[in-house]
Design a protein around this motif. Structure first.
Motif, mmCIF file in Angstrom:
data_model
loop_
_atom_site.group_PDB
_atom_site.id
_atom_site.type_symbol
_atom_site.label_atom_id
_atom_site.label_comp_id
_atom_site.label_asym_id
_atom_site.label_seq_id
_atom_site.Cartn_x
_atom_site.Cartn_y
_atom_site.Cartn_z
ATOM 1 N N SER A 49 0.851 -1.206 0.000
ATOM 2 C CA SER A 49 0.000 0.000 0.000
ATOM 3 C C SER A 49 0.882 1.250 0.000
ATOM 4 O O SER A 49 2.065 1.190 0.385
ATOM 5 N N ALA A 51 0.563 3.522 2.136
ATOM 6 C CA ALA A 51 0.883 3.721 3.558
ATOM 7 C C ALA A 51 2.146 2.948 3.941
ATOM 8 O O ALA A 51 2.983 3.452 4.692
ATOM 9 N N ARG A 55 5.634 4.220 5.443
ATOM 10 C CA ARG A 55 6.193 3.744 6.724
ATOM 11 C C ARG A 55 7.541 3.032 6.555
ATOM 12 O O ARG A 55 8.142 2.625 7.537
ATOM 13 N N GLU A 78 -7.102 7.724 2.904
ATOM 14 C CA GLU A 78 -6.929 7.209 4.276
ATOM 15 C C GLU A 78 -5.677 6.349 4.413
ATOM 16 O O GLU A 78 -4.965 6.390 5.407
ATOM 17 N N ASP A 79 -5.476 5.506 3.378
ATOM 18 C CA ASP A 79 -4.314 4.612 3.365
ATOM 19 C C ASP A 79 -3.183 5.250 2.552
ATOM 20 O O ASP A 79 -2.306 4.559 2.045
ATOM 21 N N HIS A 84 0.534 8.884 6.607
ATOM 22 C CA HIS A 84 1.457 7.925 7.252
ATOM 23 C C HIS A 84 2.929 8.304 7.171
ATOM 24 O O HIS A 84 3.765 7.682 7.828
#
Ligand code: NAD
Length: 296
Positions: A49, A51, A55, A78-79, A84
């Motif tokens: 993803s 995100a 990360r 959101e993702d 993130h």
């Protein structure tokens, strides 16, 4: 450098490969498993993803996505990246999108401490594979200077076009002119031939006279004038008419937002839309000459 790369399609795939070749470590993501696999095979690390890319330990994340809605989803969803990513990680979007969306996404990134550049490209899939793309970059001078060495692994000409969004401005202005000039050359070539001139002789005259342009001397749409151009191989390969239609749509929409007339750009958009509606959108954009030769 540890770099994240999202969007491994016709352009992003070879661009990411060039970053690997230059010695960078890549964390990649795309929705298409086969595109991801090609990068894994070349040594990249894959995640599932945006995100997860955010990360990872990437210090810089590059995106190469089809259109503005994908860019918004990948950055603002959101993702997505911004929800993130660690403060300070640099972001570069190389997708071709409208300048307004580019500015909106960059403002959101900057607000949370992630410097962002828009850096659309020209040079097509051949340029992406050869690492000879032109990057048109919008953002601060300091962020541009930071990004330059990484962009140099994927491109030959890296141009700072000014503040955020200006890379996209340069791209839409250039491609609008290209769309218009290709139609102009197609019209002139067909007129000359219909009036009895040999196409090669006519192209030779134009290319040493005031009508000369890239569409006439490097990418002539009339079959038989040049070798190694899409016109010499049934208009396969090259820059698809649908991609030109997309860029003309970006230009006319951007023009609407600043109430700037683009009469010829709008007409070019309609001609490409007609061509695409007839089912020819996958042909190279120089095939627009078929509107004049009676083949469409
Ligand atoms: P493409 O469709 O081949 O690749 C886009 C990739 O993005 C695909 O692999 C797709 O799966 C992926 N993608 C879409 N949504 C995603 C998401 N939410 N998360 C992760 N991946 C996602 O397109 P392309 O030809 O590589 O073009 C990319 C951009 O470059 C476009 O904006 C295009 O206008 C521009 N461009 C293309 C060319 C060209 O000749 N193809 C030339 C210059 C500029």
């Amino acid at each position: 450098m540890n770099i994240g790369f999202i969007g491994l399609g016709n352009m992003g795939g070879p661009m990411a490969l060039n970053l690997l070749k230059a010695g960078h470590q890549l964390t990649v993501f795309d929705l298409v498993p086969a595109s991801v696999q090609a990068l894994i095979d070349a040594g990249a690390h894959a995640v599932h993803s945006p995100a997860a890319v955010a990360r990872s330990d990437a210090e810089l994340i590059i995106t190469m996505l089809p259109a503005a809605r994908h860019v918004k989803a990948v950055y603002l969803g959101e993702d997505g990246l911004l929800a993130h990513v660690t403060r300070g990680v640099r972001l570069i979007d190389s997708s071709t999108i409208d300048p307004m969306t580019a500015r909106e996404v960059a403002a959101a990134a900057t607000k949370q401490g992630n410097p962002m550049l828009d850096a659309p490209v020209s040079g097509g899939t051949a340029g992406a594979a050869a690492g000879t793309l032109t990057f048109m970059v919008g953002g601060s001078e300091a962020d541009f200077a930071q990004a330059q060495p990484v962009l140099a692994a994927m491109g030959k000409n890296i141009v700072h076009c000014g503040a955020s969004g200006n890379g996209q401005v340069a791209k839409v202005a250039n491609n609008m002119l290209l769309g218009i000039s290709m139609i102009g050359v197609a019209e002139a070539m067909n007129l000359g031939v219909a009036l009895g001139m040999d196409a090669k002789v006519l192209a030779g005259v134009i290319n040493t006279s005031s009508g000369r342009c890239w569409s006439s001397d490097t990418y002539n749409p009339f079959p038989g004038v040049l070798e190694n151009v899409p016109a010499a191989r049934g208009y396969s390969g090259g820059f698809g008419a649908n991609l030109m239609l997309k860029d003309l749509g970006l230009a006319t929409e951007a023009a609407r937002q600043v109430q700037q007339p683009v009469m010829l750009g709008a007409l070019a958009q309609q001609l490409y839309q007609t061509f695409s509606a007839e089912g020819h959108g996958d042909l190279d954009f120089s095939a627009i000459i078929q509107l004049y030769s009676g083949k469409v």
